[in-house]
Design a protein around this motif. Structure first.
Motif, PDB file in Angstrom:
ATOM      1  N   SER A 190       0.838  -1.136  -0.088  1.00  0.00           N
ATOM      2  CA  SER A 190       0.112   0.061   0.079  1.00  0.00           C
ATOM      3  C   SER A 190       0.950   1.291  -0.032  1.00  0.00           C
ATOM      4  O   SER A 190       0.651   2.126  -0.531  1.00  0.00           O
ATOM      5  CB  SER A 190      -1.040  -0.139   1.287  1.00  0.00           C
ATOM      6  N   GLU A 194       0.646   4.021  -2.857  1.00  0.00           N
ATOM      7  CA  GLU A 194       0.152   5.495  -2.373  1.00  0.00           C
ATOM      8  C   GLU A 194       1.370   6.129  -2.838  1.00  0.00           C
ATOM      9  O   GLU A 194       0.885   7.506  -3.200  1.00  0.00           O
ATOM     10  CB  GLU A 194       0.053   5.504  -0.837  1.00  0.00           C
ATOM     11  N   ARG A 195       2.546   5.884  -2.872  1.00  0.00           N
ATOM     12  CA  ARG A 195       3.677   7.066  -3.296  1.00  0.00           C
ATOM     13  C   ARG A 195       3.450   7.241  -4.769  1.00  0.00           C
ATOM     14  O   ARG A 195       3.378   8.355  -5.192  1.00  0.00           O
ATOM     15  CB  ARG A 195       4.898   6.298  -2.921  1.00  0.00           C
ATOM     16  N   TRP A 197       0.654   6.926  -6.316  1.00  0.00           N
ATOM     17  CA  TRP A 197      -0.539   7.860  -6.531  1.00  0.00           C
ATOM     18  C   TRP A 197      -0.440   9.433  -6.017  1.00  0.00           C
ATOM     19  O   TRP A 197      -0.668  10.022  -6.944  1.00  0.00           O
ATOM     20  CB  TRP A 197      -1.735   7.218  -5.606  1.00  0.00           C
ATOM     21  N   LEU A 198       0.335   9.134  -5.130  1.00  0.00           N
ATOM     22  CA  LEU A 198       0.480  10.833  -4.648  1.00  0.00           C
ATOM     23  C   LEU A 198       1.466  11.837  -5.713  1.00  0.00           C
ATOM     24  O   LEU A 198       1.465  12.961  -5.836  1.00  0.00           O
ATOM     25  CB  LEU A 198       1.270  10.765  -3.412  1.00  0.00           C
ATOM     26  N   CYS A 221      -4.362   2.740  -9.446  1.00  0.00           N
ATOM     27  CA  CYS A 221      -4.061   2.888  -7.955  1.00  0.00           C
ATOM     28  C   CYS A 221      -5.125   2.461  -7.223  1.00  0.00           C
ATOM     29  O   CYS A 221      -4.852   1.699  -6.047  1.00  0.00           O
ATOM     30  CB  CYS A 221      -3.434   4.346  -7.621  1.00  0.00           C
ATOM     31  N   LEU A 225      -5.349  -0.891  -4.403  1.00  0.00           N
ATOM     32  CA  LEU A 225      -5.391  -0.954  -3.004  1.00  0.00           C
ATOM     33  C   LEU A 225      -6.844  -1.593  -2.431  1.00  0.00           C
ATOM     34  O   LEU A 225      -6.635  -2.233  -1.609  1.00  0.00           O
ATOM     35  CB  LEU A 225      -5.467   0.505  -2.749  1.00  0.00           C
ATOM     36  N   GLU A 233      -9.465   1.170   2.530  1.00  0.00           N
ATOM     37  CA  GLU A 233      -9.536   2.004   0.992  1.00  0.00           C
ATOM     38  C   GLU A 233     -10.346   3.243   1.153  1.00  0.00           C
ATOM     39  O   GLU A 233     -11.173   3.454   1.928  1.00  0.00           O
ATOM     40  CB  GLU A 233     -10.100   0.990  -0.137  1.00  0.00           C
ATOM     41  N   CYS A 234      -9.883   4.283   0.478  1.00  0.00           N
ATOM     42  CA  CYS A 234     -10.672   5.287   0.436  1.00  0.00           C
ATOM     43  C   CYS A 234     -12.022   5.535  -0.046  1.00  0.00           C
ATOM     44  O   CYS A 234     -12.328   4.594  -0.853  1.00  0.00           O
ATOM     45  CB  CYS A 234      -9.665   6.692  -0.227  1.00  0.00           C
ATOM     46  N   LYS A 242      -8.899  13.288  -5.077  1.00  0.00           N
ATOM     47  CA  LYS A 242      -7.360  13.275  -5.347  1.00  0.00           C
ATOM     48  C   LYS A 242      -7.197  13.490  -6.861  1.00  0.00           C
ATOM     49  O   LYS A 242      -6.372  14.012  -7.508  1.00  0.00           O
ATOM     50  CB  LYS A 242      -6.971  11.606  -4.940  1.00  0.00           C
TER      51      LYS A 242
END
Length: 381
Positions: A190, A194-195, A197-198, A221, A225, A233-234, A242
C-alpha cells in the motif's frame, strides 16, 4: 437421491426455516414438505442430478502458484476447491469460508448467484457450542491433503508444515494467507502504491502523458489498493478529490469547479473523468491551432499582430498561447522555405507496451489492466 447438504439448502429455498430443514433431512420425513414447494424442489433436484451425472472430481489442485500476485493465487485455490466435494456433497471451498457460523435469518436465497454459493455459505463448520462438526473435520482433512500436495516441495511449505500432524487444512490455508498477504505485506504494498498515486499530476497534455493516462493511473491505484486485505480503502469522494487536487493546470479550473459543485460528480470518479474529458474536447474544438484553407490560399486563423503590453496581458492565457504557437509556426515555415517541418520527432513507442524513456505503461496496456482489476472488484463485491 440428492446429498443431505443439497436437500437442506433446497428446503430452505422453498420457504422452510433452517431448523425445519435440518429436522426433515435428519428424520427423512419427506411428507412434511409443503405442497407449494414440491414443484420447485423437483425442478432444482433435476438440475442437480443432471449436473452431478456430468461432473468428475479432480484428484489434485491443478493450479499455478503465482508468487508475484498472491491475491490471484488464493483466489484460484478457492475457485478450484469448488470442484471438490465434501462428505455430504458440499463444495470443499466452504472449509475456507471466513465466517465459521452460518448466516443468520433472514438470509434470502435471492442474495446468492447460485444454489452452489448458497450451500457454501450455509454449510455447517461449527455447532452451537463453537466446536467443529464431524463433517467439517473430515472435509478439513481432505483440504489438508490437497494443500500439502500443492505446497510440499516449495519454499512455502515452511509456513504450513506445522499443520501436518493435525492435518488442519483450514489453519494451513489462513496461516499461509497471513504470511503472504498479512499486515506487513499490506503495509509495504500500500505504501508503494500510495507513493505512486501521490506523485501523479496533470499539467496539460504531453507527448506521452495525456489526461486519459492520468485518469487511468489514478484508477489503477485505487483498484489495486482495494484488493489488499485489511486495507482501509478511500471512499468515492476521496477518489474524486485526489483526481482533481493533482491537476495543476488552470485551464481546467472551470471543469473542476463544476465537479465540486455537483453532488453526483463529487462522488463518482468515472463521471468526473468523463466530464473533464468532455470539457477538454470542447475546448480543443474552440481553439484553432492550425491554418484554414480558402480558395487555395492559407489564411491565418489567429490574429498574430503584436499588441501593446497592457492589451497583451489582458488577454486570456489560452488565447496568448495560441498566438505564440501561430507565430512559431510562421517562423519555422519561413526558415524551412515553406517546406514541411521535419523537426517533429517520430513516436518511436508505438506498438510497444512501455515507453522506454520514462517506463510508463502505454495507454492500451493500462486499459487492459484496468479492465482486469474492475472485473476482480466486481467479483469481490
Amino acid at each position: 437421491m440428492a446429498e443431505p447438504a443439497i436437500l437442506r439448502q433446497l428446503f430452505v429455498r422453498i420457504g422452510l426455516t433452517q431448523a425445519v430443514a435440518d429436522t426433515i433431512v435428519d428424520n427423512h420425513n419427506i411428507n412434511t414438505i409443503p405442497t407449494i414447494g414440491l414443484s420447485v424442489l423437483t425442478d432444482e433436484l433435476e438440475i442437480y442430478r443432471d449436473h452431478e451425472e456430468q461432473w468428475t472430481e479432480p484428484s489434485f489442485l491443478d493450479i499455478e502458484i503465482t508468487r508475484n500476485d498472491w491475491n490471484k493465487t488464493f483466489r484460484t485455490i478457492e475457485e478450484s476447491l469448488t470442484n471438490f466435494k465434501g462428505v455430504h456433497g458440499c463444495p470443499l471451498s466452504y472449509t475456507i469460508r471466513v465466517a465459521t457460523a452460518i448466516p443468520a435469518d433472514p438470509d434470502p436465497s435471492t442474495d446468492y448467484a447460485s444454489i452452489e454459493d448458497e450451500i457454501i455459505a450455509r454449510a455447517p463448520i461449527v455447532n452451537a457450542q463453537g466446536d467443529f462438526v464431524a463433517t467439517f473435520r473430515t472435509d478439513n482433512t481432505t483440504l489438508w491433503k490437497l494443500l500439502s500436495a500443492l505446497f510440499k516441495d516449495t519454499v512455502d511449505w515452511t509456513d504450513i508444515k506445522h499443520c501436518a500432524r493435525t492435518k488442519d487444512g483450514r489453519t494451513a490455508f489462513f496461516d499461509l494467507k497471513s504470511a503472504r498477504l498479512g499486515a506487513q505485506y499490506t503495509n509495504n504494498v500500500s505504501a508503494k502504491i500510495e507513493r505512486h498515486w501521490l506523485a501523479l499530476s496533470y499539467a496539460g497534455p504531453k507527448r506521452n502523458w495525456k489526461f486519459d493516462d492520468y485518469a487511468l493511473n489514478h484508477k489503477e491505484c485505487f483498484l489495486l489498493l482495494a484488493e489488499l486485505d485489511d486495507y482501509q480503502e478511500c471512499d468515492k469522494q476521496t477518489r474524486v478529490h485526489k483526481l482533481i487536487d493533482q491537476i495543476v493546470t488552470q485551464e481546467l479550473d472551470t471543469a473542476i469547479d463544476m465537479i465540486i459543485a455537483s453532488p453526483s460528480m463529487g462522488t463518482s470518479f468515472d463521471e468526473s473523468v468523463a466530464h473533464i474529458k468532455g470539457f477538454i474536447g470542447n475546448r480543443e474544438d474552440t481553439l484553432v491551432l492550425g491554418k484554414q484553407s480558402c480558395d487555395g490560399r492559407h489564411i491565418a486563423s489567429v490574429d498574430t499582430r503584436h499588441r501593446p503590453p497592457n492589451e497583451w496581458h489582458a488577454m486570456p492565457k489560452d488565447e496568448r498561447n495560441t498566438i505564440m504557437e501561430e507565430r512559431k509556426q510562421k517562423k519555422r515555415k519561413l526558415e524551412n522555405g515553406n517546406k514541411k517541418d521535419k523537426t517533429t520527432p517520430k513516436d518511436s513507442g508505438a506498438g510497444k507496451k512501455t515507453d522506454k524513456k520514462n517506463g510508463r505503461t502505454t495507454f492500451k496496456e493500462l486499459k487492459r489492466r484496468i479492465a482486469e482489476l474492475e472485473s476482480k472488484e466486481s467479483a469481490r463485491t
